[in-house]
Motif scaffolding. Sequence first.
Motif, PDB file in Angstrom:
ATOM      1  N   ASN A 272      22.400  38.768  30.459  1.00 33.00           N
ATOM      2  CA  ASN A 272      22.005  40.176  30.613  1.00 33.00           C
ATOM      3  C   ASN A 272      22.680  40.891  31.772  1.00 33.00           C
ATOM      4  OD1 ASN A 272      20.139  40.350  28.458  1.00 33.00           O
ATOM      5  ND2 ASN A 272      18.814  38.978  29.632  1.00 33.00           N
ATOM      6  N   GLU A 273      23.558  40.193  32.454  1.00 31.48           N
ATOM      7  CA  GLU A 273      24.206  40.826  33.607  1.00 31.48           C
ATOM      8  C   GLU A 273      25.427  41.653  33.181  1.00 31.48           C
ATOM      9  OE1 GLU A 273      22.907  37.854  37.232  1.00 31.48           O
ATOM     10  OE2 GLU A 273      24.689  37.339  36.060  1.00 31.48           O
ATOM     11  N   ILE A 274      25.688  42.683  33.978  1.00 38.78           N
ATOM     12  CA  ILE A 274      26.813  43.583  33.681  1.00 38.78           C
ATOM     13  C   ILE A 274      27.708  43.678  34.914  1.00 38.78           C
ATOM     14  CG2 ILE A 274      27.476  45.934  33.009  1.00 38.78           C
ATOM     15  CD1 ILE A 274      24.707  46.315  31.838  1.00 38.78           C
ATOM     16  N   ILE A 275      28.994  43.438  34.727  1.00 35.89           N
ATOM     17  CA  ILE A 275      29.941  43.531  35.859  1.00 35.89           C
ATOM     18  C   ILE A 275      30.184  45.004  36.175  1.00 35.89           C
ATOM     19  CG2 ILE A 275      32.300  43.038  36.621  1.00 35.89           C
ATOM     20  CD1 ILE A 275      32.293  40.664  34.607  1.00 35.89           C
ATOM     21  N   TYR A 276      29.887  45.384  37.446  1.00 39.60           N
ATOM     22  CA  TYR A 276      30.070  46.773  37.843  1.00 39.60           C
ATOM     23  C   TYR A 276      31.087  46.949  38.973  1.00 39.60           C
ATOM     24  CZ  TYR A 276      26.084  48.511  35.099  1.00 39.60           C
ATOM     25  OH  TYR A 276      25.243  48.873  34.086  1.00 39.60           O
ATOM     26  N   ASP A 277      31.485  45.837  39.591  1.00 40.65           N
ATOM     27  CA  ASP A 277      32.449  45.954  40.696  1.00 40.65           C
ATOM     28  C   ASP A 277      33.097  44.588  40.921  1.00 40.65           C
ATOM     29  OD1 ASP A 277      33.888  47.042  42.772  1.00 40.65           O
ATOM     30  OD2 ASP A 277      32.229  47.041  44.220  1.00 40.65           O
ATOM     31  N   ILE A 278      34.241  44.572  41.606  1.00 45.29           N
ATOM     32  CA  ILE A 278      34.843  43.287  41.966  1.00 45.29           C
ATOM     33  C   ILE A 278      34.183  42.783  43.258  1.00 45.29           C
ATOM     34  CG2 ILE A 278      37.054  43.691  40.800  1.00 45.29           C
ATOM     35  CD1 ILE A 278      38.252  44.477  43.524  1.00 45.29           C
ATOM     36  N   GLY A 279      34.237  41.472  43.478  1.00 43.88           N
ATOM     37  CA  GLY A 279      33.626  40.887  44.677  1.00 43.88           C
ATOM     38  C   GLY A 279      34.651  40.614  45.778  1.00 43.88           C
ATOM     39  N   VAL A 280      34.175  40.018  46.882  1.00 40.63           N
ATOM     40  CA  VAL A 280      35.022  39.847  48.071  1.00 40.63           C
ATOM     41  C   VAL A 280      36.213  38.905  47.845  1.00 40.63           C
ATOM     42  CG1 VAL A 280      33.403  40.431  49.901  1.00 40.63           C
ATOM     43  CG2 VAL A 280      33.316  38.156  48.892  1.00 40.63           C
ATOM     44  N   LYS A 281      36.006  37.876  47.047  1.00 39.26           N
ATOM     45  CA  LYS A 281      37.110  36.927  46.809  1.00 39.26           C
ATOM     46  C   LYS A 281      38.231  37.614  46.030  1.00 39.26           C
ATOM     47  CE  LYS A 281      35.015  32.333  46.852  1.00 39.26           C
ATOM     48  NZ  LYS A 281      33.980  32.661  47.791  1.00 39.26           N
ATOM     49  N   THR A 282      37.837  38.459  45.090  1.00 39.35           N
ATOM     50  CA  THR A 282      38.847  39.211  44.314  1.00 39.35           C
ATOM     51  C   THR A 282      39.595  40.172  45.248  1.00 39.35           C
ATOM     52  OG1 THR A 282      37.265  39.157  42.503  1.00 39.35           O
ATOM     53  CG2 THR A 282      39.180  40.586  42.219  1.00 39.35           C
ATOM     54  N   ILE A 283      38.836  40.827  46.117  1.00 37.87           N
ATOM     55  CA  ILE A 283      39.469  41.777  47.051  1.00 37.87           C
ATOM     56  C   ILE A 283      40.515  41.035  47.890  1.00 37.87           C
ATOM     57  CG2 ILE A 283      39.060  43.303  49.037  1.00 37.87           C
ATOM     58  CD1 ILE A 283      36.261  43.877  47.809  1.00 37.87           C
ATOM     59  N   GLU A 284      40.139  39.844  48.389  1.00 33.60           N
ATOM     60  CA  GLU A 284      41.081  39.061  49.208  1.00 33.60           C
ATOM     61  C   GLU A 284      42.329  38.675  48.422  1.00 33.60           C
ATOM     62  OE1 GLU A 284      41.436  38.318  52.456  1.00 33.60           O
ATOM     63  OE2 GLU A 284      39.841  39.833  52.525  1.00 33.60           O
ATOM     64  N   LYS A 285      42.108  38.234  47.181  1.00 32.39           N
ATOM     65  CA  LYS A 285      43.233  37.824  46.343  1.00 32.39           C
ATOM     66  C   LYS A 285      44.160  39.018  46.060  1.00 32.39           C
ATOM     67  CE  LYS A 285      43.965  36.259  41.589  1.00 32.39           C
ATOM     68  NZ  LYS A 285      43.252  35.828  40.389  1.00 32.39           N
ATOM     69  N   TYR A 286      43.564  40.159  45.703  1.00 31.52           N
ATOM     70  CA  TYR A 286      44.373  41.343  45.399  1.00 31.52           C
ATOM     71  C   TYR A 286      45.087  41.841  46.666  1.00 31.52           C
ATOM     72  CZ  TYR A 286      42.315  41.607  40.680  1.00 31.52           C
ATOM     73  OH  TYR A 286      41.944  41.330  39.372  1.00 31.52           O
ATOM     74  N   LYS A 287      44.390  41.698  47.801  1.00 36.66           N
ATOM     75  CA  LYS A 287      44.998  42.121  49.076  1.00 36.66           C
ATOM     76  C   LYS A 287      46.290  41.334  49.330  1.00 36.66           C
ATOM     77  CE  LYS A 287      44.029  42.397  54.024  1.00 36.66           C
ATOM     78  NZ  LYS A 287      43.005  42.235  55.066  1.00 36.66           N
ATOM     79  N   SER A 288      46.230  40.017  49.118  1.00 33.14           N
ATOM     80  CA  SER A 288      47.410  39.207  49.438  1.00 33.14           C
ATOM     81  C   SER A 288      48.594  39.610  48.545  1.00 33.14           C
ATOM     82  CB  SER A 288      47.096  37.709  49.303  1.00 33.14           C
ATOM     83  OG  SER A 288      46.934  37.403  47.941  1.00 33.14           O
ATOM     84  N   ILE A 289      48.328  40.000  47.321  1.00 36.25           N
ATOM     85  CA  ILE A 289      49.428  40.435  46.434  1.00 36.25           C
ATOM     86  C   ILE A 289      49.938  41.814  46.856  1.00 36.25           C
ATOM     87  CG2 ILE A 289      50.058  40.988  44.037  1.00 36.25           C
ATOM     88  CD1 ILE A 289      47.933  38.854  43.205  1.00 36.25           C
ATOM     89  N   ILE A 290      49.002  42.703  47.191  1.00 34.62           N
ATOM     90  CA  ILE A 290      49.403  44.054  47.629  1.00 34.62           C
ATOM     91  C   ILE A 290      50.310  43.964  48.858  1.00 34.62           C
ATOM     92  CG2 ILE A 290      48.514  46.184  48.716  1.00 34.62           C
ATOM     93  CD1 ILE A 290      46.032  45.878  46.823  1.00 34.62           C
ATOM     94  N   LEU A 291      49.938  43.105  49.799  1.00 37.39           N
ATOM     95  CA  LEU A 291      50.712  43.026  51.045  1.00 37.39           C
ATOM     96  C   LEU A 291      52.096  42.423  50.834  1.00 37.39           C
ATOM     97  CD1 LEU A 291      47.950  42.204  53.672  1.00 37.39           C
ATOM     98  CD2 LEU A 291      48.871  44.422  52.970  1.00 37.39           C
ATOM     99  N   LYS A 292      52.274  41.694  49.739  1.00 35.90           N
ATOM    100  CA  LYS A 292      53.608  41.138  49.445  1.00 35.90           C
ATOM    101  C   LYS A 292      54.448  42.102  48.598  1.00 35.90           C
ATOM    102  CE  LYS A 292      51.835  36.894  48.499  1.00 35.90           C
ATOM    103  NZ  LYS A 292      51.488  35.946  47.590  1.00 35.90           N
ATOM    104  N   SER A 293      53.840  43.215  48.183  1.00 34.09           N
ATOM    105  CA  SER A 293      54.544  44.156  47.302  1.00 34.09           C
ATOM    106  C   SER A 293      55.233  45.246  48.109  1.00 34.09           C
ATOM    107  CB  SER A 293      53.541  44.822  46.348  1.00 34.09           C
ATOM    108  OG  SER A 293      52.759  43.848  45.719  1.00 34.09           O
ATOM    109  N   GLU A 294      56.196  45.902  47.504  1.00 31.02           N
ATOM    110  CA  GLU A 294      56.844  47.049  48.151  1.00 31.02           C
ATOM    111  C   GLU A 294      56.382  48.357  47.523  1.00 31.02           C
ATOM    112  OE1 GLU A 294      58.595  47.270  50.830  1.00 31.02           O
ATOM    113  OE2 GLU A 294      58.568  45.109  51.128  1.00 31.02           O
ATOM    114  N   THR A 295      56.102  48.316  46.203  1.00 33.52           N
ATOM    115  CA  THR A 295      55.639  49.522  45.509  1.00 33.52           C
ATOM    116  C   THR A 295      54.381  49.161  44.728  1.00 33.52           C
ATOM    117  OG1 THR A 295      57.955  50.142  45.183  1.00 33.52           O
ATOM    118  CG2 THR A 295      56.329  51.363  43.901  1.00 33.52           C
TER     119      THR A 295
END
Length: 403
Positions: free
Chosen positions: A291-314
């Motif tokens: 019955n649960e509904i995903i409404y936002d990403i969590g902290v681990k996802t934020i960290e993972k996405y952050k590491s990719i963003i910081l390695k990107s140029e655009t």
Amino acid sequence: MKKRLEKMDVKEKTVVVRFDYNVPIVNNEIIDDTKIITSLDTIHYLLKNNCKIVILSHLGKIQKEEDKKNNSLAIVAAKLKNLLNQEVYFSHNLLDPELLERIKIMIPKDIILLENTRFLDIPNKLESNCDIQTSSFLASLGEVFVMDAFASAHRAHASTVGITKFLPSCIGFSVERELSALNKFLMSPKRPFTVIMGGAKVEDKLELIEAMLLKCDHLLLAGGLANSFLKALNFNIGASLATKNAKTIEKLKNILLNNRDKISLPLDAIVGSSYDKTYTRYKKINEITDNEIIYDIGVKTIEKYKSIILKSETIFLNGTMGVYEDYRYSNGTKEILQILKESQKIVVAGGGDSVSSVKHFGFNDAFTYLSCGGGATLEYLIHGHLIGIDSIMEEENIEILDV
Ligand code: 3PG
């Protein structure tokens, strides 16, 4: 080269302009007027040239008669009147010959906004199917056509493409600005090039996702798009928004198989419940219950996405990380925007939701460029042209039809 407004003879003419006034409205209030503000340069130029201005736009999705009730452009006419500090007439009629009489008696610098062009889709899809008689009628309202609806430039509708077959046509200032910014920052992006996509329905974006994967180095997903991919991987996503179509799920599996290294999906989430509005929990992605509904990403996802963003140029941002309008589910979107700001990389945000979230959290001046186009920007990046402006060329080699 596209024919530009400044190259068009508009002096003292009646000019039909197509804008994209598809703005978010909540409780009868426009909550983000970016698209209206964006149209002002073209309007001021036409006023300076003593034109009579006839404005066309769509608003929302009109699939059935009831959809008309909440999607009238009257609210935009009132907003425009405030911004311009002059009368903006509004016409409920779109295809009525009386409209011709009304426009005839307008004087230079008068502005009239017509009702939502998509109302013409009920019952016969006259707008969306680019009906020729409808296009011809809309063209008969003026002497020149200006296409300044960048966010609609991926649609071949009567009010975008059909009308150009009957009138000398050019692009307006906001379309020109969008094309030049996107050419500069995203057409040959500095690499690594990362695309972040949120959004509701995967079916709407499937082809774009596949094409985008050929262009980008990383694709970070959130929202309904990510849920459908998680479902394809057999995660229980509870009652979250996701595709139910078996063929689509098969397709998603293949996409994942062929793009293992490029696609990133949420590792955790903030969830609500389908039967209790007050329920909010942090969950790892493999812990979600029926019955649960995903409404936002969590902290681990934020960290993972952050590491990719910081390695990107655009980075191109299209969509949000969750239901950011609800403070309980706003953290993912806000944190990703903060990371993008601090990254000092080339960051372009495109699309109504992304730009609204950028403004909502006060990041207005934090990024390289904010594009009004969502679907249009994606299509332009992928195909390098847009069907809604393809026919508008500097050399008027198109035959103007007379019906
Ligand atoms: C947008 O907001 O992306 C545009 O207004 C296009 O809307 P549409 O997807 O309903 O054509």
